[in-house]
Structure formats: structure tokens, C-alpha cells
Design a protein around this motif. Sequence first.
Motif, PDB file in Angstrom:
ATOM      1  N   ARG A 147       0.822  -1.217   0.000  1.00 54.90           N
ATOM      2  CA  ARG A 147       0.000   0.000   0.000  1.00 54.90           C
ATOM      3  C   ARG A 147       0.851   1.261   0.000  1.00 54.90           C
ATOM      4  O   ARG A 147       0.393   2.317  -0.439  1.00 54.90           O
ATOM      5  N   HIS A 173     -12.265  -9.030   0.971  1.00 53.04           N
ATOM      6  CA  HIS A 173     -11.860  -8.548  -0.350  1.00 53.04           C
ATOM      7  C   HIS A 173     -13.089  -8.532  -1.256  1.00 53.04           C
ATOM      8  O   HIS A 173     -13.773  -9.544  -1.410  1.00 53.04           O
ATOM      9  N   TRP A 210     -11.348  -8.474  -9.262  1.00 50.78           N
ATOM     10  CA  TRP A 210     -11.128  -8.065  -7.880  1.00 50.78           C
ATOM     11  C   TRP A 210     -11.099  -6.545  -7.751  1.00 50.78           C
ATOM     12  O   TRP A 210     -10.403  -5.870  -8.495  1.00 50.78           O
ATOM     13  N   ASP A 240     -10.590  -5.373  -4.430  1.00 53.39           N
ATOM     14  CA  ASP A 240      -9.505  -5.411  -3.447  1.00 53.39           C
ATOM     15  C   ASP A 240      -8.781  -6.744  -3.659  1.00 53.39           C
ATOM     16  O   ASP A 240      -9.202  -7.766  -3.139  1.00 53.39           O
TER      17      ASP A 240
END
Length: 208
Positions: free
Chosen positions: A78, A135, A200, A202
Motif C-alpha cells: 500500500r 476482499h 477483484w 480489493d
Amino acid sequence: MSGPTSVPAGERPGRPGTRWETRLTRVEQYVADDAPTPTPNRATRRALARQAPEEPMTDPITPARWAAALHTHYTDFRVRLLAEARWRMKTDGTRTEWLVLGKDNPAALIKEGRDWIRAAVAAGILPAYGQPVPHRFYLLRHHDVSGVSGEGVVADGVLWPDGTASVRWRGEHPSTVHWDRGQVSVDHIHGHQGATEIVWVDEPEDLR
């Protein structure tokens, strides 16, 4: 010597037919943005003093969050993701141009990204790196085999930390289904041999 009277001293009795007229006038006053905050009057101060005292605010930065924040390093994906987003918003650059800069450039943005991720973890806005979190994903249908759901984004889903998954179908007849085997079941049941793709939002760490 005069006799008793009901009129108090210093006042004159009203004349017959006289009446009071009250007019309310609204006055607007311009206050500059940088003007100091006005001091409340005595009535306001008394009203505030009569209010029950508020409970003390809970400190969101707990010792556990503080310790987790200090263990946030450059290995946290991140950090670079935040630095990349900041650089691209500032320069209007592309991802390819960002990757050309190399692993440690620009160093200032990488360090700034790490500091902001640490602050977010300490405040509880982000989970600690490596901590299991849900997620999000959605199902993108390229070809409608059944002829019911249509094509495009047909469902939204969540992969839970325990490995299970929930799928919420869109359309005129929405429904929700839960799969104990998680992604394996979603892909096997709804994939239709590649006709539907899991996208996806996340992305889990093991897929990066």
C-alpha cells in the motif's frame, strides 16, 4: 394635600385609545472568514454550564494500533500504491512512466506514503499489513450461457477472511448466495468455463 392615587410616582396614565406597536426588524451583519469567534453572552454561558458534562472521548490510537503502525514498512504494497497514486495525480503520468522511475524513486513520495499508511493504521482507518480483511469483487459476464443474467457486471461479491464468499446478484430478481468453499465454488459454479470472470476490487495478496 392630594388623596391617594393608584398611579406610581414618575409615571403617567395612558390616554384612552393609545396602543403600543412593536415592529421586528431583521438585520444581517457581514462577518469575515478570518474574524475571531464572538464571545458568547452571559445567557449562553449559563446554558452551556447547565448542560450535563460529556463523556470523555475514547482515544482511537490504541497501543495495539500504535505498535502495528510502527511495524509498517516499505514491504507493505500500500505504500508504493499510495505514492504512485499521488505522483500520477500530480504529474498526470501513466503507470508505465511510474514504473520507469525505478524501485526507490521518487524517494520522497515513497517515504511520505509510508508515513501516511502508518498514520492510517494507527488511527484504525486501515488494518495492519498482513491482517486478514474482506476482499471485494464482481462477476463480469462476457457471454450469458443461461440467457437469464445478461452480460456485463452481473453480481457483486465479498471474499471473507475465513475463506468463504458471498455473492449478491443484480437484475430484476436479485438474490444472495453464500459459498463455504469461497473462490473455488464461485469460479466453478458461476464461471461457465471462462464465460464469467472474477474481477477483484480489493485484490488478495496471494494473487498479486
